[in-house]
Design a protein around this motif. Structure first.
Motif, PDB file in Angstrom:
ATOM      1  N   LYS A   1       2.479   0.329  72.756  1.00  0.00           N
ATOM      2  CA  LYS A   1       4.575   0.360  72.722  1.00  0.00           C
ATOM      3  C   LYS A   1       5.315  -0.918  72.846  1.00  0.00           C
ATOM      4  O   LYS A   1       5.803  -0.661  72.160  1.00  0.00           O
ATOM      5  CB  LYS A   1       4.459   1.324  73.828  1.00  0.00           C
ATOM      6  CG  LYS A   1       5.844   2.109  74.352  1.00  0.00           C
ATOM      7  CD  LYS A   1       6.248   2.769  72.942  1.00  0.00           C
ATOM      8  CE  LYS A   1       7.221   3.318  72.763  1.00  0.00           C
ATOM      9  NZ  LYS A   1       8.799   2.023  73.339  1.00  0.00           N
ATOM     10  N   ASP A   2       4.805  -1.261  73.925  1.00  0.00           N
ATOM     11  CA  ASP A   2       5.398  -2.747  73.422  1.00  0.00           C
ATOM     12  C   ASP A   2       4.899  -3.561  72.764  1.00  0.00           C
ATOM     13  O   ASP A   2       6.010  -4.200  72.221  1.00  0.00           O
ATOM     14  CB  ASP A   2       4.307  -3.759  74.824  1.00  0.00           C
ATOM     15  CG  ASP A   2       4.189  -2.900  76.396  1.00  0.00           C
ATOM     16  OD1 ASP A   2       5.471  -2.516  76.639  1.00  0.00           O
ATOM     17  OD2 ASP A   2       3.881  -3.745  77.099  1.00  0.00           O
ATOM     18  N   LEU A   3       3.699  -3.247  71.468  1.00  0.00           N
ATOM     19  CA  LEU A   3       4.335  -4.535  70.151  1.00  0.00           C
ATOM     20  C   LEU A   3       4.604  -3.020  69.237  1.00  0.00           C
ATOM     21  O   LEU A   3       5.611  -3.806  68.369  1.00  0.00           O
ATOM     22  CB  LEU A   3       2.191  -4.429  70.145  1.00  0.00           C
ATOM     23  CG  LEU A   3       1.804  -5.363  70.883  1.00  0.00           C
ATOM     24  CD1 LEU A   3       0.213  -5.037  69.843  1.00  0.00           C
ATOM     25  CD2 LEU A   3       1.565  -6.528  70.564  1.00  0.00           C
ATOM     26  N   GLU A   4       5.204  -2.391  69.681  1.00  0.00           N
ATOM     27  CA  GLU A   4       5.836  -1.317  68.697  1.00  0.00           C
ATOM     28  C   GLU A   4       7.202  -1.820  68.806  1.00  0.00           C
ATOM     29  O   GLU A   4       8.028  -2.028  67.788  1.00  0.00           O
ATOM     30  CB  GLU A   4       5.713   0.100  68.597  1.00  0.00           C
ATOM     31  CG  GLU A   4       6.130   1.018  67.681  1.00  0.00           C
ATOM     32  CD  GLU A   4       6.514   2.449  68.210  1.00  0.00           C
ATOM     33  OE1 GLU A   4       7.039   2.983  67.225  1.00  0.00           O
ATOM     34  OE2 GLU A   4       6.702   2.292  69.490  1.00  0.00           O
ATOM     35  N   ASP A   5       7.777  -2.458  70.099  1.00  0.00           N
ATOM     36  CA  ASP A   5       8.822  -2.481  70.016  1.00  0.00           C
ATOM     37  C   ASP A   5       9.502  -3.645  69.568  1.00  0.00           C
ATOM     38  O   ASP A   5      10.649  -3.987  69.539  1.00  0.00           O
ATOM     39  CB  ASP A   5       9.383  -2.487  71.336  1.00  0.00           C
ATOM     40  CG  ASP A   5       9.194  -1.302  72.960  1.00  0.00           C
ATOM     41  OD1 ASP A   5       9.399   0.324  71.466  1.00  0.00           O
ATOM     42  OD2 ASP A   5       9.111  -0.692  73.624  1.00  0.00           O
ATOM     43  N   ILE A   6       8.350  -5.212  69.504  1.00  0.00           N
ATOM     44  CA  ILE A   6       8.572  -6.043  69.321  1.00  0.00           C
ATOM     45  C   ILE A   6       8.643  -5.920  67.257  1.00  0.00           C
ATOM     46  O   ILE A   6       9.444  -6.758  67.515  1.00  0.00           O
ATOM     47  CB  ILE A   6       7.362  -7.400  69.467  1.00  0.00           C
ATOM     48  CG1 ILE A   6       7.981  -6.810  71.057  1.00  0.00           C
ATOM     49  CG2 ILE A   6       7.387  -8.016  68.419  1.00  0.00           C
ATOM     50  CD1 ILE A   6       6.215  -8.332  71.639  1.00  0.00           C
ATOM     51  N   ALA A   7       7.746  -5.299  66.907  1.00  0.00           N
ATOM     52  CA  ALA A   7       8.202  -5.225  66.034  1.00  0.00           C
ATOM     53  C   ALA A   7       9.558  -4.604  64.885  1.00  0.00           C
ATOM     54  O   ALA A   7      10.115  -5.172  64.436  1.00  0.00           O
ATOM     55  CB  ALA A   7       7.056  -3.910  65.309  1.00  0.00           C
TER      56      ALA A   7
END
Length: 504
Positions: free
Chosen positions: A105-111
């Motif tokens: 989820k954290d990496l998705e938010d960054i993307a």
């Protein structure tokens, strides 16, 4: 792809945070500026084989790029114990311990922070990625979750296959719609919800909005034939010369449809930085090429060059003038292959004494030669074989079989291949070797055929759904076909997609 998390990724985040992912995503995936795209184009090579190969991955633990196909990234992960890497095409993370792509989820938010809305990595978002290796990205997975009509497309899926009801001599429209809806990069554009309507409050009059709805219908998973009455109405409204229930020409419909789509989405992405006169809409990005015309004065060899945008290349099939006939060929020579047609199209033509031009160097009217070459290749190349011949009181259809390849290299027909003697270098164009530049190679993905005579006929279309799966579209009827069926057909419109996409 796993969406349940990965303990190895969680451990990596606990030790190093998310900055490695953010930095790689910013510079080598999102590429928000022209400078960033130039840096990516220069830097994205496999550190082992030095190739800008497909499915390049970046190690999250050190500065290393490795190609997925040759398993160089796998070897790096095994030898260095660097178990996490980022796919530079889709921005997804792979764990070599779990042997799968993983979700976080954290990496998705960054993307997502790099874009206002979830999109696929499409035009300008990657380099050197073959269109045929289509796999769902993390963004697309989220779109699939939010819209129950969407379906995952895999190599065995028939999602996207849908017949079209003939509304009264509308087979000419149906076959072009099939070709457009199976144009890989155009499909990805619409399925990623990239279209922003330029006709606020009048979306029912926007052909691009209707095409977006059409793509949703095609890829919704429904199997019943679709009735394209709204599309037909919009075409009649915006291209009145095609209105009515008489049989129309499929090529004429294609050009009219591209023109209306271009007008309705013009300005969506602003104007091109490299050419302020060229629209940067999705239609121009995909279909527009540059045709160079060189007119050479016979007196002083001065060359006058013009470059015109084109959406297709129309190729003559009838006997050409003597200058176009090959050595040892009979006088009534007719080309029997697409390569012969292209060779004739790009050979110098003597304009003759009745068509003298005023030379800018001689300042007098002189005889000249004219040569056409491709200055810029489009992403999708459409070749129109001119089978219908019209002259005063004389109309006929040319049914000559013209062979065409499954893969086509356009390098010999580029302006850069033209030598100083107003011709091409002495290479055998009729049998192009496979060793030529891959940058100009194309793959066949759709063929429109005309069956019958010039008075009474019917249009059908072959489309490629996956890399090696062909289907015949005959209005509402869809049947499986072989590549042999396709290549032996009486082609009228040939659609080729560039194998490698690059930045401008």
């Amino acid at each position: 792809m796993s969406v349940h998390g990965c303990q190895h990724l969680s451990a990596f985040k606990a030790a190093k945070g998310t900055d490695p992912f953010r930095i790689i995503y910013s510079y080598f995936i999102a590429c928000p500026s022209a400078d960033a795209r130039r840096i990516k184009a220069k830097s994205c090579v496999c550190h082992t084989c030095r190739q800008t190969t497909l499915r390049l991955h970046a190690c999250m633990s050190c500065i290393y790029f490795g190609c997925y196909g040759a398993k160089h990234i796998h070897d790096h992960a095994k030898s260095k114990k660097h178990n996490l890497a980022i796919d530079l095409t889709y921005g997804t993370v792979i764990c070599f311990v779990c042997e799968d792509y993983v979700y976080d989820k954290d990496l998705e938010d960054i993307a997502r922070s790099f874009s206002q809305k979830p999109t696929l990595n499409l035009v300008g978002a990657y380099i050197k990625e073959p269109f045929s290796t289509w796999e769902p990205s993390e963004d697309e997975i989220q779109l699939l979750k939010k819209n129950p009509k969407r379906r995952k497309v895999n190599s065995n899926s028939t999602v996207g296959l849908r017949g079209l009801i003939n509304l009264g001599n509308t087979c000419f429209m149906n076959c072009i719609v099939q070709a457009l809806t199976h144009t890989p990069i155009l499909r990805d554009f619409f399925l990623a919800d990239r279209h922003t309507c330029q006709m606020p409050g009048e979306s029912k009059q926007c052909l691009v909005c209707e095409m977006a709805r059409l793509f949703q219908e095609f890829y919704s998973g429904a199997c019943t034939p679709h009735i394209p009455y709204r599309l037909l109405h919009l075409v009649w409204t915006n291209a009145r010369h095609l209105a009515g229930y008489e049989q129309q020409d499929a090529h004429e419909f294609l050009i009219a449809a591209l023109d209306v789509l271009h007008r309705h989405c013009k300005g969506t992405n602003g104007m091109s930085c490299s050419n302020p006169h060229l629209c940067n809409c999705i239609i121009d990005q995909i279909f527009t090429g540059g045709l160079q015309s060189d007119v050479t004065c016979k007196q002083c060899n001065n060359v006058s060059t013009t470059i015109d945008p084109i959406w297709d290349i129309s190729l003559d099939l009838g006997p050409g003038p003597p200058a176009f006939r090959f050595t040892n060929s009979p006088g009534n020579y007719e080309p029997t292959s697409l390569l012969e047609c292209l060779k004739r199209f790009t050979r110098p033509e003597h304009l003759g004494s009745s068509a003298k031009i005023k030379c800018g160097k001689c300042h007098s009217y002189q005889e000249s030669t004219k040569q056409l070459t491709m200055k810029k290749l489009p992403v999708v190349a459409c070749f129109h074989l001119k089978r219908f011949e019209h002259s005063t009181g004389y109309h006929k259809k040319i049914s000559t079989y013209v062979s065409f390849p499954e893969e086509l290299d356009m390098t010999p027909f580029m302006s850069s291949s033209r030598n100083d003697n107003n011709g091409f270098s002495n290479q055998i164009i009729l049998d192009i070797p496979t060793s030529l530049s891959c940058d100009n190679k194309y793959s066949l993905f759709a063929v429109v055929n005309h069956i019958g005579t010039i008075e009474v006929g019917h249009y059908t279309c072959y489309i490629r759904l996956h890399k090696d799966q062909w289907f015949k579209c005959d209005d509402h009827l869809i049947t499986k076909a072989t590549v042999t069926d396709v290549l032996n057909s009486e082609g009228y419109l040939l659609f080729y997609h560039k194998q490698i996409l690059e930045y401008e």
